[in-house]
Design a protein around this motif. Structure first.
Motif, PDB file in Angstrom:
ATOM      1  N   ASN A 114       0.852  -1.181   0.000  1.00  0.00           N
ATOM      2  CA  ASN A 114       0.000   0.000   0.000  1.00  0.00           C
ATOM      3  C   ASN A 114       0.889   1.232   0.000  1.00  0.00           C
ATOM      4  N   ALA A 115       0.301   2.419   0.150  1.00  0.00           N
ATOM      5  CA  ALA A 115       1.071   3.653   0.077  1.00  0.00           C
ATOM      6  C   ALA A 115       2.103   3.735   1.198  1.00  0.00           C
ATOM      7  N   ALA A 116       1.731   3.304   2.398  1.00  0.00           N
ATOM      8  CA  ALA A 116       2.664   3.373   3.525  1.00  0.00           C
ATOM      9  C   ALA A 116       3.872   2.477   3.289  1.00  0.00           C
ATOM     10  N   GLU A 117       3.641   1.265   2.815  1.00  0.00           N
ATOM     11  CA  GLU A 117       4.748   0.358   2.538  1.00  0.00           C
ATOM     12  C   GLU A 117       5.600   0.873   1.369  1.00  0.00           C
ATOM     13  N   THR A 118       4.954   1.509   0.399  1.00  0.00           N
ATOM     14  CA  THR A 118       5.683   2.071  -0.730  1.00  0.00           C
ATOM     15  C   THR A 118       6.597   3.199  -0.269  1.00  0.00           C
ATOM     16  N   PRO A 147       0.909   7.758  -5.619  1.00  0.00           N
ATOM     17  CA  PRO A 147       0.119   8.945  -5.278  1.00  0.00           C
ATOM     18  C   PRO A 147       0.944  10.233  -5.367  1.00  0.00           C
ATOM     19  N   THR A 148       0.320  11.292  -5.836  1.00  0.00           N
ATOM     20  CA  THR A 148       1.007  12.571  -5.983  1.00  0.00           C
ATOM     21  C   THR A 148       1.544  13.067  -4.652  1.00  0.00           C
ATOM     22  N   ASP A 149       0.744  12.967  -3.582  1.00  0.00           N
ATOM     23  CA  ASP A 149       1.206  13.487  -2.293  1.00  0.00           C
ATOM     24  C   ASP A 149       2.421  12.715  -1.794  1.00  0.00           C
ATOM     25  N   LEU A 150       2.494  11.423  -2.072  1.00  0.00           N
ATOM     26  CA  LEU A 150       3.653  10.631  -1.676  1.00  0.00           C
ATOM     27  C   LEU A 150       4.893  11.084  -2.441  1.00  0.00           C
ATOM     28  N   LEU A 151       4.773  11.260  -3.742  1.00  0.00           N
ATOM     29  CA  LEU A 151       5.915  11.678  -4.551  1.00  0.00           C
ATOM     30  C   LEU A 151       6.424  13.051  -4.120  1.00  0.00           C
ATOM     31  N   VAL A 152       5.503  13.962  -3.836  1.00  0.00           N
ATOM     32  CA  VAL A 152       5.900  15.303  -3.404  1.00  0.00           C
ATOM     33  C   VAL A 152       6.605  15.243  -2.049  1.00  0.00           C
ATOM     34  N   ARG A 153       6.085  14.451  -1.144  1.00  0.00           N
ATOM     35  CA  ARG A 153       6.705  14.322   0.178  1.00  0.00           C
ATOM     36  C   ARG A 153       8.111  13.725   0.066  1.00  0.00           C
ATOM     37  N   LEU A 154       8.258  12.694  -0.740  1.00  0.00           N
ATOM     38  CA  LEU A 154       9.570  12.091  -0.934  1.00  0.00           C
ATOM     39  C   LEU A 154      10.533  13.071  -1.604  1.00  0.00           C
ATOM     40  N   GLY A 155      10.013  13.881  -2.518  1.00  0.00           N
ATOM     41  CA  GLY A 155      10.844  14.885  -3.164  1.00  0.00           C
ATOM     42  C   GLY A 155      11.304  15.963  -2.190  1.00  0.00           C
ATOM     43  N   ARG A 156      10.390  16.467  -1.375  1.00  0.00           N
ATOM     44  CA  ARG A 156      10.743  17.504  -0.403  1.00  0.00           C
ATOM     45  C   ARG A 156      11.763  17.002   0.617  1.00  0.00           C
ATOM     46  N   ASP A 157      11.688  15.723   0.938  1.00  0.00           N
ATOM     47  CA  ASP A 157      12.616  15.153   1.918  1.00  0.00           C
ATOM     48  C   ASP A 157      13.932  14.709   1.289  1.00  0.00           C
ATOM     49  N   GLY A 158      14.076  14.883  -0.023  1.00  0.00           N
ATOM     50  CA  GLY A 158      15.313  14.501  -0.694  1.00  0.00           C
ATOM     51  C   GLY A 158      15.492  13.019  -0.887  1.00  0.00           C
ATOM     52  N   VAL A 159      14.416  12.265  -0.730  1.00  0.00           N
ATOM     53  CA  VAL A 159      14.491  10.810  -0.902  1.00  0.00           C
ATOM     54  C   VAL A 159      14.596  10.455  -2.375  1.00  0.00           C
ATOM     55  N   ILE A 160      13.821  11.134  -3.210  1.00  0.00           N
ATOM     56  CA  ILE A 160      13.884  10.911  -4.652  1.00  0.00           C
ATOM     57  C   ILE A 160      14.297  12.202  -5.350  1.00  0.00           C
ATOM     58  N   ALA A 161      15.004  12.040  -6.460  1.00  0.00           N
ATOM     59  CA  ALA A 161      15.483  13.180  -7.239  1.00  0.00           C
ATOM     60  C   ALA A 161      14.490  13.600  -8.305  1.00  0.00           C
ATOM     61  N   GLY A 162      13.440  12.789  -8.489  1.00  0.00           N
ATOM     62  CA  GLY A 162      12.456  13.104  -9.501  1.00  0.00           C
ATOM     63  C   GLY A 162      11.588  11.910  -9.817  1.00  0.00           C
ATOM     64  N   VAL A 163      10.825  12.060 -10.906  1.00  0.00           N
ATOM     65  CA  VAL A 163       9.838  11.054 -11.294  1.00  0.00           C
ATOM     66  C   VAL A 163       9.902  10.830 -12.793  1.00  0.00           C
ATOM     67  N   LYS A 164       9.879   9.577 -13.190  1.00  0.00           N
ATOM     68  CA  LYS A 164       9.667   9.209 -14.582  1.00  0.00           C
ATOM     69  C   LYS A 164       8.225   8.718 -14.670  1.00  0.00           C
TER      70      LYS A 164
END
Length: 305
Positions: A114-118, A147-164
């Motif tokens: 689910n989103a939390a595990e992801t 989910p968009t909110d997950l990607l944005v949160r990961l981006g703000r925290d520097g976990v991911i550098a972006g999205v394909k």
């Protein structure tokens, strides 16, 4: 928004000989064809590279061959494609050792999450791997839309550098662009071949087009026009590329959807003299002579042969 990674980064196809073995000479030719076409980077071990069909040894051969042919000309963004977190980390470490400058990671698949595990999945990989990580949103393969909110949160925290983004969901793609526009060092790429001008107008940093294997220079012209604010010129180039994309419809249901698109790219490159064979990974069927003739006609009217 960041320009850490931008431009045209095609997902490199994996040529095979007629006997099914990896054709390293043709793979080097493809790499040269892409670099000469002006690409900004290379996405290795992606869907267009038939990564689910590659053995571990074949994956290593593909990455090392492209890294050698590339000779650090452009960044290598390499897929770490495995079902669950620890397997992704293991794969990521291998491709980093082989020369990856960044890695691409999907959500878990086969495993039911689910989103939390992801979120835990991406954060754990970030903690283990000292390279930029791109989230690959491809629900047609993972059966989970990031989910968009997950990607944005990961981006703000520097976990991911972006999205394909290969979700095919233009609404969520635009929402992601808007939500992430103030995140530094965060780059968003569309995987759509035929709406790249719209994605760039919306603020995307670039494109990861399978069709870019066939016509990298066309996508580079499109990107450069967009960068210059020449949106009419970008649209004209996109219209031409949309016609080139007609090659993927030539099989008319004879082969699977995956074999149709990737087989069309391979067949086009064979017709263009870039690779030796259009052989697909087993059990996918390769395109036949009549399909090849139809692809040749499309290439001819677009000046590619």
């Amino acid at each position: 928004m960041s320009t850490q990674f931008q431009g045209v980064i095609p997902p490199v196809i994996t040529p095979r000989h007629a006997d099914g073995s990896i054709d390293t000479a043709s793979l080097k030719n493809v790499t040269k064809h892409l670099i000469d076409g002006g690409v900004s980077g290379l996405f290795v071990l992606g869907s267009s590279g038939e990564v689910p069909y590659l053995s571990n040894d074949e994956r290593e051969l593909v990455v090392s061959t492209i890294a050698d042919a590339n000779a650090s000309a452009v960044p290598l963004i390499v897929g770490a494609n495995e079902q669950t977190t620890n397997r992704v980390i293991e794969e990521a470490r291998k491709v980093v050792d082989l020369g990856a400058d960044a890695i691409v990671v999907t959500s878990m698949y086969y495993a039911i999450g689910n989103a939390a595990e992801t979120e835990t999945h991406f954060r754990s990989i970030h903690a283990a791997i000292d390279k930029p990580i791109f989230a690959y949103d491809v629900p047609v393969r993972t059966h989970f839309k990031l989910p968009t909110d997950l990607l944005v949160r990961l981006g703000r925290d520097g976990v991911i550098a972006g999205v394909k983004d290969s979700s095919g969901d233009d609404v969520s793609f635009r929402q992601l662009l808007l939500a992430a526009k103030d995140i530094p060092d965060f780059d968003i790429f569309t995987g759509h071949e035929v709406v790249v001008d719209g994605a760039l107008l919306g603020g995307a940093q670039g494109v990861v087009p399978g069709l870019g294997n066939v016509d990298p220079a066309g996508y580079r012209r499109l990107f450069d026009a967009a960068q210059a604010g020449d949106w009419a010129g970008a649209a004209r180039e996109q219209d031409r590329l949309a016609d080139v994309f007609e090659i993927v419809y030539t099989p008319n249901g004879r082969v699977s959807g995956g074999a149709a698109g990737l087989g069309a790219f391979k067949t086009a490159l064979q017709v263009m003299g870039v690779i030796e064979s259009n052989t697909m990974s087993s059990p996918m069927l390769s395109l036949n002579e009549s399909e090849t003739a139809a692809i040749r006609e499309i290439l001819e009217r677009n000046g590619l042969v």
